[in-house]
Design a protein around this motif. Sequence first.
Motif, PDB file in Angstrom:
ATOM      1  N   SER A 269      13.434 -24.871  72.324  1.00 43.47           N
ATOM      2  CA  SER A 269      13.998 -24.347  70.846  1.00 43.47           C
ATOM      3  C   SER A 269      12.593 -24.862  70.045  1.00 43.47           C
ATOM      4  O   SER A 269      11.818 -25.865  70.122  1.00 43.47           O
ATOM      5  CB  SER A 269      14.810 -25.260  70.419  1.00 43.47           C
ATOM      6  OG  SER A 269      15.313 -25.095  69.104  1.00 43.47           O
ATOM      7  N   ALA A 270      12.332 -23.702  69.043  1.00 44.38           N
ATOM      8  CA  ALA A 270      11.213 -23.888  68.072  1.00 44.38           C
ATOM      9  C   ALA A 270      11.403 -25.021  67.223  1.00 44.38           C
ATOM     10  O   ALA A 270      10.442 -25.698  66.852  1.00 44.38           O
ATOM     11  CB  ALA A 270      11.068 -22.393  67.426  1.00 44.38           C
ATOM     12  N   ALA A 271      12.688 -25.437  66.838  1.00 43.16           N
ATOM     13  CA  ALA A 271      12.877 -26.616  66.000  1.00 43.16           C
ATOM     14  C   ALA A 271      12.185 -27.702  66.798  1.00 43.16           C
ATOM     15  O   ALA A 271      12.354 -28.746  65.805  1.00 43.16           O
ATOM     16  CB  ALA A 271      14.559 -26.504  65.730  1.00 43.16           C
ATOM     17  N   TRP A 272      12.232 -27.995  68.074  1.00 35.97           N
ATOM     18  CA  TRP A 272      11.918 -29.120  68.658  1.00 35.97           C
ATOM     19  C   TRP A 272      10.446 -29.137  69.211  1.00 35.97           C
ATOM     20  O   TRP A 272       9.835 -29.902  70.026  1.00 35.97           O
ATOM     21  CB  TRP A 272      12.764 -29.451  69.828  1.00 35.97           C
ATOM     22  CG  TRP A 272      14.266 -29.703  69.577  1.00 35.97           C
ATOM     23  CD1 TRP A 272      15.280 -28.749  69.286  1.00 35.97           C
ATOM     24  CD2 TRP A 272      14.663 -30.840  68.736  1.00 35.97           C
ATOM     25  NE1 TRP A 272      16.552 -29.309  68.921  1.00 35.97           N
ATOM     26  CE2 TRP A 272      16.104 -30.889  68.549  1.00 35.97           C
ATOM     27  CE3 TRP A 272      14.193 -32.251  68.679  1.00 35.97           C
ATOM     28  CZ2 TRP A 272      16.927 -31.861  67.965  1.00 35.97           C
ATOM     29  CZ3 TRP A 272      14.994 -33.327  68.228  1.00 35.97           C
ATOM     30  CH2 TRP A 272      16.218 -32.892  67.840  1.00 35.97           C
ATOM     31  N   MET A 273       9.631 -27.938  68.861  1.00 30.14           N
ATOM     32  CA  MET A 273       8.463 -28.014  69.159  1.00 30.14           C
ATOM     33  C   MET A 273       7.382 -28.228  68.032  1.00 30.14           C
ATOM     34  O   MET A 273       7.561 -27.855  66.718  1.00 30.14           O
ATOM     35  CB  MET A 273       8.147 -26.387  69.651  1.00 30.14           C
ATOM     36  CG  MET A 273       8.728 -25.963  71.022  1.00 30.14           C
ATOM     37  SD  MET A 273       8.638 -24.278  71.563  1.00 30.14           S
ATOM     38  CE  MET A 273       6.762 -24.385  71.794  1.00 30.14           C
ATOM     39  N   LEU A 278       3.551 -24.641  69.244  1.00 28.77           N
ATOM     40  CA  LEU A 278       4.245 -23.310  68.745  1.00 28.77           C
ATOM     41  C   LEU A 278       3.314 -22.055  68.641  1.00 28.77           C
ATOM     42  O   LEU A 278       3.259 -20.925  68.892  1.00 28.77           O
ATOM     43  CB  LEU A 278       5.277 -23.388  67.731  1.00 28.77           C
ATOM     44  CG  LEU A 278       6.123 -22.447  67.186  1.00 28.77           C
ATOM     45  CD1 LEU A 278       7.038 -21.891  68.138  1.00 28.77           C
ATOM     46  CD2 LEU A 278       7.061 -22.861  66.018  1.00 28.77           C
ATOM     47  N   ASP A 279       2.490 -22.365  67.337  1.00 30.50           N
ATOM     48  CA  ASP A 279       1.439 -21.246  67.141  1.00 30.50           C
ATOM     49  C   ASP A 279       0.491 -20.738  68.223  1.00 30.50           C
ATOM     50  O   ASP A 279       0.315 -19.540  68.306  1.00 30.50           O
ATOM     51  CB  ASP A 279       0.592 -21.881  65.948  1.00 30.50           C
ATOM     52  CG  ASP A 279       1.795 -22.299  64.730  1.00 30.50           C
ATOM     53  OD1 ASP A 279       2.544 -21.782  64.429  1.00 30.50           O
ATOM     54  OD2 ASP A 279       0.993 -23.077  64.002  1.00 30.50           O
ATOM     55  N   PRO A 280       0.038 -21.663  68.988  1.00 36.24           N
ATOM     56  CA  PRO A 280      -0.872 -20.968  70.140  1.00 36.24           C
ATOM     57  C   PRO A 280       0.058 -20.153  71.206  1.00 36.24           C
ATOM     58  O   PRO A 280      -0.485 -19.131  71.512  1.00 36.24           O
ATOM     59  CB  PRO A 280      -1.320 -22.355  70.951  1.00 36.24           C
ATOM     60  CG  PRO A 280      -1.467 -23.270  69.929  1.00 36.24           C
ATOM     61  CD  PRO A 280      -0.209 -23.041  68.751  1.00 36.24           C
ATOM     62  N   MET A 281       1.522 -20.398  71.327  1.00 44.26           N
ATOM     63  CA  MET A 281       2.134 -19.636  72.045  1.00 44.26           C
ATOM     64  C   MET A 281       2.291 -18.325  71.387  1.00 44.26           C
ATOM     65  O   MET A 281       2.043 -17.236  72.153  1.00 44.26           O
ATOM     66  CB  MET A 281       3.541 -20.278  72.418  1.00 44.26           C
ATOM     67  CG  MET A 281       4.693 -19.661  73.052  1.00 44.26           C
ATOM     68  SD  MET A 281       6.074 -20.348  73.323  1.00 44.26           S
ATOM     69  CE  MET A 281       6.743 -19.611  71.596  1.00 44.26           C
ATOM     70  N   VAL A 282       2.690 -18.237  70.227  1.00 41.47           N
ATOM     71  CA  VAL A 282       2.860 -17.026  69.658  1.00 41.47           C
ATOM     72  C   VAL A 282       1.424 -16.171  69.856  1.00 41.47           C
ATOM     73  O   VAL A 282       1.346 -15.016  69.803  1.00 41.47           O
ATOM     74  CB  VAL A 282       3.286 -17.041  68.148  1.00 41.47           C
ATOM     75  CG1 VAL A 282       3.276 -15.711  67.333  1.00 41.47           C
ATOM     76  CG2 VAL A 282       4.588 -17.728  68.264  1.00 41.47           C
TER      77      VAL A 282
END
Length: 410
Positions: A269-273, A278-282
Amino acid sequence: MHLATTDERARLCPECGMRAHRMKEWVTTRPRDLPVAGRVCELRWRKRRWYCDETACARGTFTEQVPQIPARSRLTARLRRASGAAVADGGRTIVQSARDHALSWPVVAAAFTAHALRVLPTEPEPVTVLGIDEVRRGRPRWTWNATAQAWTTAADRWHVGFVDLSAGQGLLGQVEGRTARTVIDWLEARGTAWKEQVAYVAIDMCTIFKAAVRAALPHATLVVDHFHLVQLANATVTEVRRRVTVQVRGRRGRKGNREWELRNRLTRSAAWMHGEHLDPMVDDLLGLPARIGAPILAAWNAKEDLLDVLALARTHPDRHVIAERLFRFYDRCAASGLPELERLATTVQTWWPEICAFIRTGITNAGSEGTNRVIKTVGRDAYGFRNPENQRLRTRCATTRKSRGCLNPA
């Protein structure tokens, strides 16, 4: 330890109840008992054999007996009870209890059955929130029916359990077979007054349970557990990733393919990342070829939109907030053009009344899932069960230890 009889009731004839006056002989028995202070205690009971002088009694002679050591018993009653309680309340297997008490497997199994029938309630108390879930018990078995000239099921591979999610009674009962008829029969057997107390029923997205609850408990509110929705959304993201990888690369993903290396992060979940993950994954997904990165990113965003809808549970949201987030999820799925997301949106639409009930009440099926974990642990400890009735008795004892005061939460 040498024992002598001091209870006058031992001289009463077990057949007619008359007191005996003439002794025939002395008899020495060696009943087995529990250890004393960790040491094995060997009992030697020198008791008398009496004549029954009642002319109408068919019993000629009898030996003395007391409640702890009945006639012809080679074990004390408390030893039997302790061996059965160790299985039902202590969490041991029958083999472990037999080894600890130096008894045989059949003796401990019979003691456990007697103890379980004594401590387990015959009928469950009324519940407000009922959980229904299935668990696999083992391999199915069939028998040949000569009359019908067909194979019939002797042992089904599924057990359906009913769990109290409100009062803490634990597992209320189990039935063999995962069909609507078996669920309806169990609910109907509880009676009208018991069924009227049930206000909510928590299930997973199983149409069998849905049909059974609608037939047996039409007044109850169905609630879908959110865990299975999240699991379905994550499976959808994985399915999209695998499909586009095979279509573009002509093979499955492997080390060196960025979408494969991000497979676990995509299901979080993005809320727990953290932002550094998160940003490098996108950015990595945007840097992939458009035929790979764009569908995966669309599926991931749709999954996060669904999680945003489920995050409203227990917050008492306004219906406009729910409608806004739900529309965003539907719009994302429709705009993507991915068949996997369209199927996910159709599933959510089909089960939306039950999903909305979860958002309003916050009721989950976590108690049923935890009970299934205990059931599977008991099955592994016993190396499987041949008799389904014994399995249901063992699992119900194991899952009701806390409600019976035999489990210390500390």
